[in-house]
Design a protein around this motif. Structure first.
Motif, PDB file in Angstrom:
ATOM      1  N   VAL A   1      -1.792  -3.115  -4.231  1.00 33.06           N
ATOM      2  CA  VAL A   1      -1.269  -4.199  -4.904  1.00 33.06           C
ATOM      3  C   VAL A   1      -1.260  -5.606  -4.087  1.00 33.06           C
ATOM      4  O   VAL A   1      -0.540  -5.423  -3.230  1.00 33.06           O
TER       5      VAL A   1
ATOM      6  N   TYR B   1      -0.323   7.176  -0.904  1.00 36.90           N
ATOM      7  CA  TYR B   1      -1.553   7.628  -1.726  1.00 36.90           C
ATOM      8  C   TYR B   1      -2.866   6.816  -1.684  1.00 36.90           C
ATOM      9  O   TYR B   1      -3.609   7.342  -2.319  1.00 36.90           O
TER      10      TYR B   1
ATOM     11  N   SER C   1      -2.795   3.503  -3.082  1.00 36.73           N
ATOM     12  CA  SER C   1      -3.091   2.401  -4.071  1.00 36.73           C
ATOM     13  C   SER C   1      -2.352   1.028  -3.241  1.00 36.73           C
ATOM     14  O   SER C   1      -1.522   1.243  -2.600  1.00 36.73           O
TER      15      SER C   1
ATOM     16  N   MET D   1       0.776  -1.011  -0.171  1.00 34.80           N
ATOM     17  CA  MET D   1      -0.054  -0.088   0.112  1.00 34.80           C
ATOM     18  C   MET D   1       0.724   1.436   0.012  1.00 34.80           C
ATOM     19  O   MET D   1       1.715   1.404   0.764  1.00 34.80           O
ATOM     20  N   THR D   2       0.714   2.096  -1.079  1.00 36.12           N
ATOM     21  CA  THR D   2       1.681   3.335  -0.891  1.00 36.12           C
ATOM     22  C   THR D   2       0.802   4.547   0.051  1.00 36.12           C
ATOM     23  O   THR D   2      -0.478   4.196   0.430  1.00 36.12           O
TER      24      THR D   2
END
Length: 118
Positions: free
Chosen positions: A58, A54, A56, A51-52
């Motif tokens: 994956v 921002y 997002s 998790m970034t």
């Protein structure tokens, strides 16, 4: 140095659930990314969920629909909810954080063992 401590691993039956926690020694609110990786015996460490800052996210294809990563910035904690566990999920799970200080640094926890077996 940022310290990461994982917990929540254990022995679970196939189809069961576990919730892993990773507590950081300092704020992760502005971390570039936080995530979970795993390594099974004889295999390379692989990304499970990332998790970034921002928002997002994956997931590895093998865990999509079964695992959920989340965070509680107030508690400096990252979670990994694991549902419908399979024997192939057996591995040591490591918390990861990428944090920019003087440069972008990557930190790892010591890992928590997850064993899915009958």
């Amino acid at each position: 140095q940022v310290q990461l401590v994982e917990s929540g691993g254990g022995l679970v039956l196939p189809g069961g659930s576990l919730r892993l926690s990773c507590v950081a020694s300092e704020s992760i609110a502005n971390a570039n990314a936080v995530g979970w990786y795993r390594q099974a015996p004889g295999k390379q460490r692989e990304m499970v969920a990332d998790m970034t800052r921002y928002g997002s996210i994956v997931y590895a294809d093998s865990v999509k629909g079964r695992f959920t990563i989340s965070r509680d910035n107030a508690k400096n904690t990252v979670f990994l909810q694991m549902d419908n566990l399979k024997p192939e999920d057996t591995a040591v799970y490591y918390c990861n954080a990428k944090i920019f200080k003087m440069s972008l640094e990557t930190y790892w926890g010591q890992g928590t063992q997850v064993t899915v077996s009958s």
